[in-house]
Write an enzyme that holds these catalytic residues in place. Sequence first.
Site, mmCIF file in Angstrom:
data_model
loop_
_atom_site.group_PDB
_atom_site.id
_atom_site.type_symbol
_atom_site.label_atom_id
_atom_site.label_comp_id
_atom_site.label_asym_id
_atom_site.label_seq_id
_atom_site.Cartn_x
_atom_site.Cartn_y
_atom_site.Cartn_z
ATOM 1 N N ASP A 272 0.872 -1.160 0.000
ATOM 2 C CA ASP A 272 0.000 0.000 0.000
ATOM 3 C C ASP A 272 0.923 1.227 0.000
ATOM 4 O O ASP A 272 2.100 1.138 0.324
ATOM 5 C CB ASP A 272 -0.922 -0.004 1.218
ATOM 6 C CG ASP A 272 -2.211 0.764 0.962
ATOM 7 O OD1 ASP A 272 -2.221 1.611 0.051
ATOM 8 O OD2 ASP A 272 -3.208 0.523 1.672
ATOM 9 N N GLU A 620 -17.125 10.114 5.155
ATOM 10 C CA GLU A 620 -16.498 8.822 5.422
ATOM 11 C C GLU A 620 -15.619 8.430 4.237
ATOM 12 O O GLU A 620 -15.982 8.626 3.087
ATOM 13 C CB GLU A 620 -17.543 7.733 5.685
ATOM 14 C CG GLU A 620 -18.503 7.465 4.534
ATOM 15 C CD GLU A 620 -19.392 6.260 4.771
ATOM 16 O OE1 GLU A 620 -19.167 5.517 5.739
ATOM 17 O OE2 GLU A 620 -20.313 6.058 3.967
#
Length: 874
Positions: A272, A620
Amino acid sequence: MRKTKYLKILITLLIFTGIRSVKAQQYPFQDYKLPFEKRVDDLVSRLTLEEKVFQMLNSAPAIPRLKIPAYDWWNETLHGVARTPFKVTVFPQAIAMAATFDSDALFKMADYSALEGRAIYNKAVELGRTNERYLGLTYWTPNINIFRDPRWGRGQETYGEDPYLTATLGDAFVRGLQGDDPKYLKAAACAKHYAVHSGPEPLRHVFNADVSKFDLWDTYLPAFEKLVTQSKVAGVMCAYNAFQGQPCCASDLLMTDILRKQWNFTGYVTSDCWAIDDFYKNHKTHKDAAAASADAVFHGTDIDCGTEAYKALLTAVKNGIITEKDIDVSIKRLFMIRFRLGMFDPAAMVKYANTPITVLESDDHKAHSLKMARESMVLLRNEANTLPLKKGLKKIVVLGPNADNAIAVLGNYNGTPSKITTVLEGIKNKVGQNTQVVYEQAVSFTNDTLLNYLNLDQQLAIDGKPGFKAEYFKGQNLEGTPVFSQMESSLKHEWQEGQQMEGGLTANHFSARYSTNFKAAQTGNMTFELEGDDGYRLFINGKKVLDAWSRNRWGAQTYKLATVKDSTYNLVIEYWQGEGAAKIRFSGGTFMRTDFNALVKRHQDADAFVFVGGISPQLEGEEMKVDLPGFSGGDRTSIMLPQAQTALLKALKNSGKPVVFVMMTGSAIAIPWEAENIPAIVNAWYGGQSAGTAVADLLFGDYNPSGRLPVTFYKSDQDLANFNDYSMENRTYRYFKGKPLFGFGYGLSYTSFRYEGLTTPANIKSGKGTTLSVKITNTGKMQGDEVVQLYVTHSDSAIKTARKALKGFQRVNLAPGKSQLISFNLQPGDLTYIDENGQKKPLTGKISLSVGGSQPDETLKTSGNILSQTLNIN
């Protein structure tokens, strides 16, 4: 004679072309007749150590001496190609697609996304832009983490809380994206984030997850195992967090023992982005970049995304920490993917390489986006047949923060379509001119006090010209001479990364300065609102009053200025954009609190109220700078619907008029009061570019709702376990001991269905599978889809496993009065459990197979009866 002449010319051209081709093939790796393995070995053998190391960065540079073009591995296509400078089809968010319970539709979505991605990549090759991010064919999707806790802001990117549903939909996505050509990949999928990763977002760079062997193999690994061993996914992304004390990208258990040895994964692994830096900066498990990079490569992490940590591999080799042969292993895996994508072969040989740019936003793709949006919507409540609404109503009042919110419907990790239909637009388009549609926002997501925007056109001018003086600079620091300058009437911009601007500037790592003078129309207060991505700041009369220069996330700030009539105030806005999409918007107005009772009275002639609320990807998402009641860092601190929205809904309920609550969200929202008092509730998720059309189709009965919840909707925060605890105890429908507000698999219809004739063997042998069939009939008055669900339960208290587990589902469309026989084929693996050592064992004894439109103990009024049958496994 003429034919002979043309034949000679053709032969000459073929000979000439052949000679040129031979000359072009200087090395064996360029010979497309050789197997990929030999070509990869030959190519890697010709690279220097430095060239190899730099190929392990996500932005791999060109190697001119070997005619190897630059390539950036970083691309996204979560629900349509994301972040590209081209206009593309945007499908519903991943969690919404999961709500369709339609693996065939998800397969087609991935197929269409790959086609659009191919068209973009082909155009990038034509333009010589393969070095740019978001133009390649290696997509870091799907996100198959288990959505274990509804507070996780990135749960919207997943396929929900169930391992079986996640694995099935993930498999459909990978097969659709990668294509069926025996030699070439259409595109390369990547399963992320391997493997125990689901928030909290603010802790993801330092968090150490630790779960039992049971939870690891029962919940967190099944989807990854299926995609690696059966779907043959091309790539895997390892997560930021640590697992059992080791960073995931250097985990002995996850990376070496399971992924490479047990599952025999031969594809590539990317970290990542910035995860390797976390080894020594945050986890503190390694002393420096050289140690971190070497350990990551030892564990099979082939690409260092988003940073330059892997450049320290040169030091690691020099110091004897790692050998060049170790690096060769990774390099060969990376070039194998590029060869399989056809990047080193003539376009004529790769059937995808000639996909034209005209496939972008094709009619078929847009139609499929609408189809999936319709299928995703979940009817949660419909008392007194409030829905569908009649089309002949005289007045409809549409309210709420998501009613006309084009940002919300796109979710996150999204592309940009040419046309977005909001719910307000969808309703207006549906009812036509004979129905009055009135819109008032009334509330924000969390507040009943709104900024009443004013038209500032007549109050902004500089150098005798209206608007802003705009200056654009190369780089992020407003340095040097502007690349170009121009007057702009207003400040409201959005750019995709890499989008072409004036003066040869591209929307990537640029900055801008906007200057104007504001003349106050009255004495009082003016509130300026500034929002942007990535960083911005506002100066008034030379004083800095707003500063989000290091914010690096989308968001808005306000500043209240005390004004004197006819006075002039100098405004300067500075802005920079780094990577990804860019936006900057400036507006002004005055704050006003909404009087709910006055609103209802003002619209006492309304035939119906449609409130479009919930939450938004503005609140979110991934590691966001959001700090509002109930939200923090991209996650949620409470799953309750914000109080301001409930207060408005109470006022609307007191009006005595029909009230419809359309809820947008990427996660479960607790709505206990609404579930008891609002007659009609539709969960519409983030429905993509055609969300508004789909919602209107459902509200007015042109589509019969059929979506099912892929997550549990709990009643309150008290139902939730500790967010930081990765144990599955009392989490998700499989282990939750309480009664949910709306359970996994829940969803109502405008028609009704009956099940009968469940047929299955009474006994089967341990380790074997079985088949079963059931007849389903549409007993209502409207054609519609039913999602038939198969669950396995068992009563052996000595075995620790899920209380109930989904093991099959099918979507079937039936006209009124029509029936269909549905068959399920349970595989041996579907009748197993995980023991305390993480080993898969066959179930024995008595189990129950249940078939219906919901979980076995949560019968729906529109899906009728649940059929169950006991099965003996000997």
